[in-house]
Design a protein around this motif. Structure first.
Motif, PDB file in Angstrom:
ATOM      1  N   GLU A 231     155.798  87.736  13.102  1.00 59.01           N
ATOM      2  CA  GLU A 231     157.120  87.925  12.065  1.00 59.01           C
ATOM      3  C   GLU A 231     157.822  86.408  12.144  1.00 59.01           C
ATOM      4  N   THR A 232     158.267  85.982  10.912  1.00 61.03           N
ATOM      5  CA  THR A 232     158.881  84.953  10.477  1.00 61.03           C
ATOM      6  C   THR A 232     160.500  85.058  10.201  1.00 61.03           C
ATOM      7  N   THR A 233     160.935  86.038  10.137  1.00 63.90           N
ATOM      8  CA  THR A 233     162.050  86.539   9.790  1.00 63.90           C
ATOM      9  C   THR A 233     163.226  85.360  10.324  1.00 63.90           C
ATOM     10  N   ASN A 234     164.205  85.075   9.529  1.00 66.14           N
ATOM     11  CA  ASN A 234     165.131  84.271   9.814  1.00 66.14           C
ATOM     12  C   ASN A 234     166.429  84.430   9.120  1.00 66.14           C
TER      13      ASN A 234
ATOM     14  N   THR B  47     166.063  84.816   4.963  1.00 70.78           N
ATOM     15  CA  THR B  47     165.184  85.699   4.581  1.00 70.78           C
ATOM     16  C   THR B  47     165.958  87.090   3.990  1.00 70.78           C
ATOM     17  N   ASN B  48     167.293  86.892   3.578  1.00 67.15           N
ATOM     18  CA  ASN B  48     167.953  87.558   2.788  1.00 67.15           C
ATOM     19  C   ASN B  48     167.965  89.027   3.314  1.00 67.15           C
ATOM     20  N   GLY B  49     168.161  89.226   4.643  1.00 67.51           N
ATOM     21  CA  GLY B  49     168.102  90.535   5.073  1.00 67.51           C
ATOM     22  C   GLY B  49     166.779  91.449   5.177  1.00 67.51           C
ATOM     23  N   PHE B  50     165.583  90.786   4.757  1.00 66.15           N
ATOM     24  CA  PHE B  50     164.215  91.308   5.047  1.00 66.15           C
ATOM     25  C   PHE B  50     163.548  90.507   5.954  1.00 66.15           C
TER      26      PHE B  50
END
Length: 128
Positions: A33-36, A39-42
């Motif tokens: 996972e590379t969410t930050n 990432t516009n809530g995705f």
């Protein structure tokens, strides 16, 4: 052109595992996972580590060199070279550990075996 299941063979140390009836070659890859906050809530993901394994079974053939190689490798905890052959042509190979071996002898049927091979490192095209 479709490939018949009967035309897919598993070889161990360049010897066909005799009596083989079926084989399942599985490849999978983990995700990271590379969410930050940007990432516009995705959630976003990248590829992580991959792995492969083979499950095979068949009719037990006394003295079969391929089956014996699997048994000996598991007992001595040595790795084997595995090749996948399709329609008489070796297409992929890799190194594997033999993680399980079962031999079943029913009183009213042929003796059968099953084996599990865990790949270590990449499964690659033969000649690559």
């Amino acid at each position: 052109m479709a490939v018949r299941g009967a035309d897919i063979l598993i070889l161990v140390n360049n010897v066909v595992v005799g009596g083989q009836q079926s084989a399942t070659i599985s490849e999978s890859v983990e995700t990271v996972e590379t969410t930050n906050k940007l990432t516009n809530g995705f959630k976003e993901f990248e590829y992580g580590f991959g792995e492969w394994k083979i499950s095979a079974d068949g009719i037990y053939v006394t003295g079969d060199a391929g089956f014996t190689a699997l048994k000996n490798a598991m007992r001595s905890k040595t790795k084997v070279t595995v090749r996948i052959r399709e329609e008489g042509v070796d297409v992929e190979e890799g190194t594997a550990l033999v993680t399980s071996r079962d031999l079943e002898g029913k009183y009213d049927d042929s003796a059968t075996y099953s084996v599990e091979l865990q790949g270590t490192g990449a499964l690659t095209a033969v000649g690559a």
